[in-house]
Scaffold this active site. Structure first.
Site, mmCIF file in Angstrom:
data_model
loop_
_atom_site.group_PDB
_atom_site.id
_atom_site.type_symbol
_atom_site.label_atom_id
_atom_site.label_comp_id
_atom_site.label_asym_id
_atom_site.label_seq_id
_atom_site.Cartn_x
_atom_site.Cartn_y
_atom_site.Cartn_z
ATOM 1 N N PHE A 89 -1.670 3.316 -3.264
ATOM 2 C CA PHE A 89 -0.765 2.327 -2.652
ATOM 3 C C PHE A 89 -1.295 0.935 -3.020
ATOM 4 O O PHE A 89 -2.512 0.735 -3.073
ATOM 5 C CB PHE A 89 -0.780 2.553 -1.133
ATOM 6 C CG PHE A 89 0.146 1.665 -0.348
ATOM 7 C CD1 PHE A 89 1.496 1.982 -0.234
ATOM 8 C CD2 PHE A 89 -0.343 0.524 0.279
ATOM 9 C CE1 PHE A 89 2.337 1.163 0.500
ATOM 10 C CE2 PHE A 89 0.507 -0.292 1.015
ATOM 11 C CZ PHE A 89 1.855 0.028 1.124
ATOM 12 N N ALA A 145 -2.023 -1.891 -1.782
ATOM 13 C CA ALA A 145 -3.044 -2.611 -1.016
ATOM 14 C C ALA A 145 -4.343 -1.830 -0.836
ATOM 15 O O ALA A 145 -5.289 -2.329 -0.230
ATOM 16 C CB ALA A 145 -2.486 -2.999 0.349
ATOM 17 N N LYS A 146 -4.419 -0.618 -1.368
ATOM 18 C CA LYS A 146 -5.688 0.128 -1.281
ATOM 19 C C LYS A 146 -6.662 -0.454 -2.311
ATOM 20 O O LYS A 146 -6.231 -1.158 -3.233
ATOM 21 C CB LYS A 146 -5.452 1.616 -1.570
ATOM 22 C CG LYS A 146 -4.357 2.257 -0.740
ATOM 23 C CD LYS A 146 -4.777 2.582 0.684
ATOM 24 C CE LYS A 146 -3.565 3.033 1.468
ATOM 25 N NZ LYS A 146 -3.820 3.699 2.703
ATOM 26 N N PRO A 147 -7.951 -0.126 -2.207
ATOM 27 C CA PRO A 147 -8.910 -0.739 -3.154
ATOM 28 C C PRO A 147 -8.499 -0.583 -4.621
ATOM 29 O O PRO A 147 -8.559 -1.545 -5.376
ATOM 30 C CB PRO A 147 -10.216 -0.004 -2.834
ATOM 31 C CG PRO A 147 -10.104 0.327 -1.382
ATOM 32 C CD PRO A 147 -8.641 0.657 -1.165
#
Ligand SMILES: *Cc1c(COP(=O)(O)O)cnc(C)c1O
Length: 362
Positions: free
Chosen positions: A183, A185-187
């Site tokens: 996704f 906004a994940k790292p």
């Protein structure tokens, strides 16, 4: 000053030429489904994580489903997990007709408390799903001992922790299966939805590969009830570029976290993140606890500093899980942390000036 929470725009600009070229290449080749880029990415993910098998899929939620389906989690089974996580962790258990059984969290790491797991094991328990919340793995040594003793499977929900380590191994290389999410906004984020499952077991890997393609053994021949769970070639092409730079991103996230901690150490009104000595975090979030959270969030907002709450309501109190019969007070640590937790802007590019400004306003 106006601060961006995840700063995806900055990251795109940084790798713009390479990423846009990769996108164009897929568009021109029209190999939209299971193109070469997907296999290429899986190979790179295996190299990066040390897991023998990486199987990409449509998102981090489907990754959890694929993992549980591969382990034959079915109606009537119980799966132990934490109530202090994103809904997907427990939602997928319930979606398969199994029962999520919650265990409260550790007060320092906010991950499932291994000392409280054994009380909840019954003859129906099949698996434990620890979540590597905010980027740090749970106490996997203890959890693995419990799983081995009771013959349970472990699925790690690593949606927030891609690239973190525990005893020197990535959490994609622990448990029976580990999952992650890409996704945005994940790292490690792609440009839409994406995910992956990891395992060191060849049989499980092959089953998950089949399950993500409608359970097929060969075209139009279906061995299992599966799902449409593939990763788009386009997302794989983007991830192939971003993964090359990811070790640098991780190091920068660690630096930002270190600077936050150093600058916030003297603030007695805050409880800062705690990282176990066996662990390194991927720093998906830098989350602090503060008693008057609403007031603090509003003040920061007025100063142009965005904050977020991961998560404001523990899962045992969610409307969709009322049928499980839990009530307020059942998991006191999860409840207190839900009331007090607040994430500060976190991405690899938070500047020293921004940190100074944020800390000054806290
Ligand atoms: C984001 C997240 C998921 C779900 O991932 P998606 O790719 O959004 O489906 C699952 N578990 C946790 C802990 C997450 O943070």
């Amino acid at each position: 000053m106006k601060i961006d929470f995840a700063n995806l725009q900055y990251q795109h600009n940084l790798y713009k030429d390479e990423i846009e070229e990769a996108i164009l290449k897929v568009a021109r080749n029209c190999n939209f489904i299971m193109g070469n880029e997907v296999q290429e990415l899986e190979k790179s993910l295996e190299d990066f994580t040390g897991a023998k098998y990486a199987v990409t899929c449509s998102n981090g939620t489907d990754a959890l489903l694929l993992a549980m389906m591969a382990l034959d989690i079915k109606p009537g089974d119980e799966v132990i997990t934490t109530p202090f996580t994103f809904i997907a962790t427990a939602e997928t258990i319930a979606f398969l007709g199994a029962t999520p059984v919650f265990v409260d969290i550790d007060e320092k790491t906010y991950n499932i408390d291994p000392n409280k797991i054994e009380d909840k094991i019954t003859s129906k328990t099949k698996a434990i799903i620890p979540v590597s919340l905010y980027g740090q793995a749970a106490d996997m040594d203890k959890i693995q001992d419990i799983a081995t003793k009771h013959n349970l499977k472990i699925i790690i929900d690593g949606a927030q922790s891609f690239g973190c380590t525990y005893n020197g191994k990535t959490d994609s290389n622990l448990g029976d299966i580990s999952t992650t999410s890409f996704f945005p906004a994940k790292p490690l984020g792609c440009y839409g939805d994406g995910g992956a499952v990891f395992t060191n077991d060849e049989k499980i890997a092959n089953k998950m590969k089949s399950l993500r393609l409608h359970g097929q053994s060969k075209r139009y021949h279906h061995k299992y009830i599966g799902m449409g769970g593939r990763l788009d070639t386009l997302q794989a092409a983007i991830l192939n570029i971003k993964l090359k730079y990811y070790p640098k991103d991780l190091a920068l996230r660690q630096e930002v976290a270190f600077k936050y901690t150093k600058a916030l150490e003297t603030k007695t009104n805050l409880i800062l993140p705690y990282i176990d000595e066996k662990a390194t975090s991927a720093w998906a979030q830098y989350s602090v606890r503060v008693k008057n959270r609403d007031e603090v969030q509003n003040r920061l907002k007025e100063a142009g500093i965005p904050t977020a709450v991961h998560y404001p309501m523990p899962l045992h109190l969610q409307e969709c899980f009322l049928y499980l019969g839990y009530k307020k007070g059942d998991f006191p640590i999860s409840e207190i942390v839900s009331d007090e937790i607040m994430s500060l802007p976190m991405n690899p590019y938070v500047t020293d000036e921004e940190i100074e400004y944020i800390v000054g306003n806290l």
